[in-house]
Design a protein around this motif. Structure first.
Motif, PDB file in Angstrom:
ATOM      1  N   TYR A 193       0.832  -1.206   0.000  1.00  0.00           N
ATOM      2  CA  TYR A 193       0.000   0.000   0.000  1.00  0.00           C
ATOM      3  C   TYR A 193       0.865   1.254   0.000  1.00  0.00           C
TER       4      TYR A 193
ATOM      5  N   ASP B 194      -5.751   7.931  -5.901  1.00  0.00           N
ATOM      6  CA  ASP B 194      -6.209   6.585  -5.540  1.00  0.00           C
ATOM      7  C   ASP B 194      -5.045   5.597  -5.576  1.00  0.00           C
TER       8      ASP B 194
ATOM      9  N   ASP C 162      -4.887   2.661  -4.563  1.00  0.00           N
ATOM     10  CA  ASP C 162      -5.329   1.302  -4.850  1.00  0.00           C
ATOM     11  C   ASP C 162      -5.309   0.988  -6.350  1.00  0.00           C
TER      12      ASP C 162
ATOM     13  N   ALA D 211      -2.641  -1.459  -7.071  1.00  0.00           N
ATOM     14  CA  ALA D 211      -2.671  -2.805  -6.492  1.00  0.00           C
ATOM     15  C   ALA D 211      -2.478  -3.834  -7.603  1.00  0.00           C
TER      16      ALA D 211
ATOM     17  N   GLN E  60      -5.381  -4.726  -9.721  1.00  0.00           N
ATOM     18  CA  GLN E  60      -5.868  -3.629 -10.557  1.00  0.00           C
ATOM     19  C   GLN E  60      -5.001  -3.415 -11.799  1.00  0.00           C
TER      20      GLN E  60
END
Length: 491
Positions: free
Chosen positions: A344, A404, A406, A409, A412
């Protein structure tokens, strides 16, 4: 009385206006005549601005709006005239892929003349072909995994001391100014192995600021010009570094420094670097670790201020992974593997660099006339590829205006080719060698900030961002820090 006065003014001004108009028209015509007559394709659309200075002042004043407005008007390939040279500006992965993969064929290195002179003829930035390839092999050891591991204690110490000072300040901290001091101290510490006295460090910082401030300037070597100031700062830095280099050449340090690794690496490659090469390397390595990383550090603080949910999630992730202060004992238990394994945190840093890449693009020069986007790029013209505009228009990033982490990730990004759609460190054979060091500094700063401090914006609104020469807030970003050890209840 008013009418005769107006007639007199018109009589005086009319010839001047006509002369200026004629000069501008001839200036524009001159560059249209520079098109390669062997090619039927036209030059890209765009304006070459005013005689001599072109659109340099528009670029400096408008920042990212300069390129955005012209891209909207002319498309992803347009011409302009900046810092004394004709230039084609390019946006988009399909164009960047060709430019970056065909270096030494279609394009070569092309820093502005001022940067070439200030960084020096033997610098990595100004080398090309086989010489550039060999220098990259020499420099690569400075940023190897083992080298980064050896720098960790110094980086952590400088970052921790800086954050502690920010928290101790009763007044708001100007984050960009302090980030430049932070990255400068880190650069000196890892190059030399230790920091000089505070007075000496302050003087050195002032000189280095003068160099970086004037690195991109009109190449007019006259008293008082930015170019002359940049050259003077370069000479003073070279003079300062001569003794440390001599000492390093005559000794075998017990612990590695970036300078020591560089000298050893050059010897292993069979080419001993001269004193001039080492001095230019020192300045170049400091520059690489300084302004752009300070910009990214400031953007990191800014984005965590704007996105408290991201900060809360980051704190939770650090706590889960045992990087909370009470989970660690001793001074230097933070290892490289601890930092690089945090997915993260990695996404936070990548998102900062996507939304606000420190530099807007990279410079090249056309080695031959070639086609790009249906236009000709004449031999000898500068080519500047866009980084931020490419990030903003890349189809792999949905809602690009949203911060963002994420989006990076693994699930993604699976199946997405980000190679030329995400390039905060450039690409091709000139991709930034120091990218892992820069990301390491950002990650350590993020960990220190998130685990031991609290911070709030000290102004009523967030500042406007300036984009030239690197991204930075117009007011430097005024923030009030305080020492507040975070715990579970702060999530």
């Amino acid at each position: 009385m008013a009418l005769p006065l107006l007639i007199s003014l018109f009589t005086v001004l009319a010839p001047i206006i006509l002369l200026l108009t004629a000069c501008i028209c001839l200036w524009q015509l001159r560059w249209n005549l520079k098109a390669d007559k062997n090619w039927k394709l036209p030059l890209p659309p765009g304006s070459m601005g005013l005689p001599i200075v072109g659109e340099t002042f528009h670029w400096l004043l408008q920042g990212s709006n300069f390129h955005a407005s012209r891209r909207k008007q002319h498309g992803t390939v347009f011409k302009t005239h900046l810092l004394g040279r004709p230039l084609v500006r390019v946006t988009g992965a399909e164009h960047l892929r060709r430019l970056l993969l065909e270096e030494h064929n279609l394009v070569g290195t092309n820093w502005p003349q001022s940067a070439q002179a200030i960084l020096g003829s033997t610098s990595l930035a100004n080398s090309s072909g086989d010489i550039h390839h060999h220098k990259r092999k020499v420099y690569a050891k400075v940023f190897s995994h083992s080298a980064l591991e050896s720098y960790m204690p110094q980086i952590k110490q400088v970052v921790a001391e800086s954050v502690r000072d920010w928290c101790a300040s009763e007044h708001p901290v100007t984050v960009y100014s302090e980030s430049k001091r932070l990255t400068f101290r880190i650069a000196v510490a890892i190059l030399l192995g230790s920091l000089p006295s505070e007075e000496e460090l302050t003087n050195l910082f002032t000189v280095f600021e003068q160099l970086t401030h004037n690195l991109f300037s009109l190449p007019l070597d006259v008293p008082g010009s930015g170019y002359r100031k940049g050259l003077q700062a370069r000479d003073r830095l070279h003079e300062y570094f001569e003794k440390p280099i001599e000492d390093m050449l005559q000794s075998s340090p017990e612990y590695p420094t970036a300078l020591g690794i560089l000298i050893k690496s050059s010897q292993e490659q069979g080419v001993k670097m001269s004193m001039q090469e080492l001095k230019e390397a020192m300045v170049e390595l400091m520059f690489a670790a300084y302004a752009t990383t300070a910009s990214a550090c400031t953007s990191l603080v800014l984005q965590l201020l704007k996105n408290p949910a991201v900060l809360a999630k980051l704190r939770m992730d650090l706590q889960t992974n045992g990087l909370w202060p009470e989970s660690r004992t001793g001074e230097n238990l933070l290892h490289l593997s601890d930092v690089t394994g945090l997915q993260y945190l990695d996404g936070v840093i990548k998102e900062v660099l996507r939304l606000l890449p420190p530099v807007s693009g990279g410079y090249r020069v056309a080695l031959q006339t070639f086609e790009l986007g249906g236009f000709q790029v004449p031999k000898g013209w500068s080519v500047m590829y866009s980084i931020r505009d490419t990030h903003d228009t890349a189809p792999i990033f949905q809602h690009p205006e949203t911060f963002d982490p994420d989006r990076f990730a693994q699930d993604q990004m699976k199946g997405k080719d980000a190679r030329f759609q995400y390039l905060p460190f450039g690409g091709g054979v000139r991709r930034c060698l120091g990218k892992e060091l820069a990301k390491l500094i950002l990650k350590i700063l993020a960990i220190e900030l998130a685990t031991i401090s609290h911070w709030e914006l000290a102004t009523k609104t967030f500042p406007k961002l300036l984009m030239v020469p690197v991204v930075c807030p117009a007011d430097g970003l005024k923030v009030q820090f305080s020492a507040q050890l975070c715990n579970k209840s702060s999530r």
